[in-house]
Write a protein that holds these residues in place. Structure first.
Motif, PDB file in Angstrom:
ATOM      1  N   THR A 172       0.952  -1.088  -0.121  1.00  0.00           N
ATOM      2  CA  THR A 172      -0.136  -0.036  -0.073  1.00  0.00           C
ATOM      3  C   THR A 172       0.803   1.379   0.082  1.00  0.00           C
ATOM      4  OG1 THR A 172      -0.382  -0.117   2.372  1.00  0.00           O
ATOM      5  CG2 THR A 172      -2.036  -1.259   1.280  1.00  0.00           C
ATOM      6  N   SER A 173       0.235   2.440  -0.442  1.00  0.00           N
ATOM      7  CA  SER A 173       0.906   3.415  -0.502  1.00  0.00           C
ATOM      8  C   SER A 173       1.162   4.261   0.721  1.00  0.00           C
ATOM      9  CB  SER A 173       0.281   4.470  -1.556  1.00  0.00           C
ATOM     10  OG  SER A 173      -1.037   4.993  -0.933  1.00  0.00           O
ATOM     11  N   LYS A 217       0.416   7.117   1.663  1.00  0.00           N
ATOM     12  CA  LYS A 217      -0.737   8.155   2.146  1.00  0.00           C
ATOM     13  C   LYS A 217      -1.764   6.990   2.431  1.00  0.00           C
ATOM     14  CE  LYS A 217      -3.839  11.366   0.119  1.00  0.00           C
ATOM     15  NZ  LYS A 217      -4.199  12.328  -1.138  1.00  0.00           N
ATOM     16  N   LYS A 218      -2.059   5.917   1.881  1.00  0.00           N
ATOM     17  CA  LYS A 218      -3.110   5.180   2.275  1.00  0.00           C
ATOM     18  C   LYS A 218      -2.857   4.411   3.659  1.00  0.00           C
ATOM     19  CE  LYS A 218      -5.758   1.093   0.803  1.00  0.00           C
ATOM     20  NZ  LYS A 218      -6.151  -0.054  -0.152  1.00  0.00           N
ATOM     21  N   ASN A 219      -1.540   4.107   3.993  1.00  0.00           N
ATOM     22  CA  ASN A 219      -1.044   3.889   5.343  1.00  0.00           C
ATOM     23  C   ASN A 219      -1.620   4.917   6.495  1.00  0.00           C
ATOM     24  OD1 ASN A 219      -0.233   1.157   4.781  1.00  0.00           O
ATOM     25  ND2 ASN A 219       1.931   2.067   4.463  1.00  0.00           N
ATOM     26  N   LYS A 220      -0.964   6.125   5.974  1.00  0.00           N
ATOM     27  CA  LYS A 220      -1.199   7.251   6.901  1.00  0.00           C
ATOM     28  C   LYS A 220      -2.951   7.273   7.385  1.00  0.00           C
ATOM     29  CE  LYS A 220      -0.767  12.232   7.889  1.00  0.00           C
ATOM     30  NZ  LYS A 220      -0.111  13.342   7.268  1.00  0.00           N
ATOM     31  N   ASN A 221      -3.533   7.227   6.300  1.00  0.00           N
ATOM     32  CA  ASN A 221      -4.954   7.244   6.457  1.00  0.00           C
ATOM     33  C   ASN A 221      -5.764   6.017   7.261  1.00  0.00           C
ATOM     34  OD1 ASN A 221      -5.319   9.549   4.977  1.00  0.00           O
ATOM     35  ND2 ASN A 221      -6.071   8.461   3.135  1.00  0.00           N
ATOM     36  N   MET A 222      -5.065   5.025   7.170  1.00  0.00           N
ATOM     37  CA  MET A 222      -5.611   3.775   8.073  1.00  0.00           C
ATOM     38  C   MET A 222      -4.879   3.768   9.522  1.00  0.00           C
ATOM     39  SD  MET A 222      -5.009  -0.435   6.953  1.00  0.00           S
ATOM     40  CE  MET A 222      -3.592  -0.249   6.566  1.00  0.00           C
ATOM     41  N   TYR A 223      -3.955   4.184   9.596  1.00  0.00           N
ATOM     42  CA  TYR A 223      -3.545   4.494  10.960  1.00  0.00           C
ATOM     43  C   TYR A 223      -4.347   5.673  11.768  1.00  0.00           C
ATOM     44  CZ  TYR A 223       0.497   1.725  10.711  1.00  0.00           C
ATOM     45  OH  TYR A 223       1.546   0.722  10.365  1.00  0.00           O
ATOM     46  N   THR A 224      -4.805   6.818  11.044  1.00  0.00           N
ATOM     47  CA  THR A 224      -5.670   7.684  11.506  1.00  0.00           C
ATOM     48  C   THR A 224      -6.958   7.161  11.945  1.00  0.00           C
ATOM     49  OG1 THR A 224      -4.486   9.416  10.247  1.00  0.00           O
ATOM     50  CG2 THR A 224      -6.712  10.242  10.939  1.00  0.00           C
ATOM     51  N   GLU A 225      -7.559   6.367  10.811  1.00  0.00           N
ATOM     52  CA  GLU A 225      -8.837   5.970  11.316  1.00  0.00           C
ATOM     53  C   GLU A 225      -8.913   4.893  12.237  1.00  0.00           C
ATOM     54  OE1 GLU A 225     -12.223   3.296   8.708  1.00  0.00           O
ATOM     55  OE2 GLU A 225     -10.297   3.880   7.801  1.00  0.00           O
ATOM     56  N   SER A 259      -0.495  -1.623  15.477  1.00  0.00           N
ATOM     57  CA  SER A 259       0.443  -0.714  14.386  1.00  0.00           C
ATOM     58  C   SER A 259       1.591  -2.117  14.219  1.00  0.00           C
ATOM     59  CB  SER A 259       1.035   0.316  15.031  1.00  0.00           C
ATOM     60  OG  SER A 259      -0.050   1.275  15.165  1.00  0.00           O
TER      61      SER A 259
END
Length: 137
Positions: A75-76, A78-86, A110
């Motif tokens: 995964t990219s 940016k997608k990882n960052k969104n997943m951690y934020t979610e 994590s």
């Protein structure tokens, strides 16, 4: 003897011509131009060599497919960052857990990001039950 990362074959196989069939997915090696003897022994050896070359080409195709699947599954950032934020958002919305417990669960998830998507898709009561089990461990 091996196959290079780019799918190239070692020099010992450089006299081999590769020809693609109509599906353009299977490569069948063909011997380079040369004189084939009419002797049965040479014919048998040639058939065995041909089978070995075909197997090597099929294995090369398979390894390439696996490598492509691995590349596409990464995964990219940016997608990882969104997943951690979610993940953090979902954990903090389950109010029965303290901040320390939420931090512990967040850290555990994590460390194993393959669990995050399935956790995020669970209903809230399943998330809470899973978190209770994690905290109990």
């Amino acid at each position: 003897m091996g196959v290079g990362v780019d799918g190239s074959m070692p020099n010992e196989w450089s006299d081999m011509q590769v020809m693609e069939d109509s599906t353009a997915t299977t490569k069948k090696p063909q011997p380079s131009s040369g004189v084939e003897g009419g002797i049965k022994r040479k014919s048998k050896i040639y058939a065995i060599d041909q089978n070995i070359r075909e197997c090597i080409c099929l294995m090369t195709d398979s390894v390439t497919e696996v490598a492509n699947a691995i590349k596409s599954s990464i995964t990219s950032p940016k997608k990882n960052k969104n997943m951690y934020t979610e993940l953090m958002f979902e954990l903090t919305n389950i109010s029965i857990f303290s901040e320390e417990e939420v931090d512990t669960i967040y850290d555990n998830l994590s460390k194993n990001p393959t669990l995050m998507p399935s956790f995020l898709l669970k209903p809230i009561y399943s998330k809470a039950r899973w978190m209770r089990k994690e905290i109990g461990n």
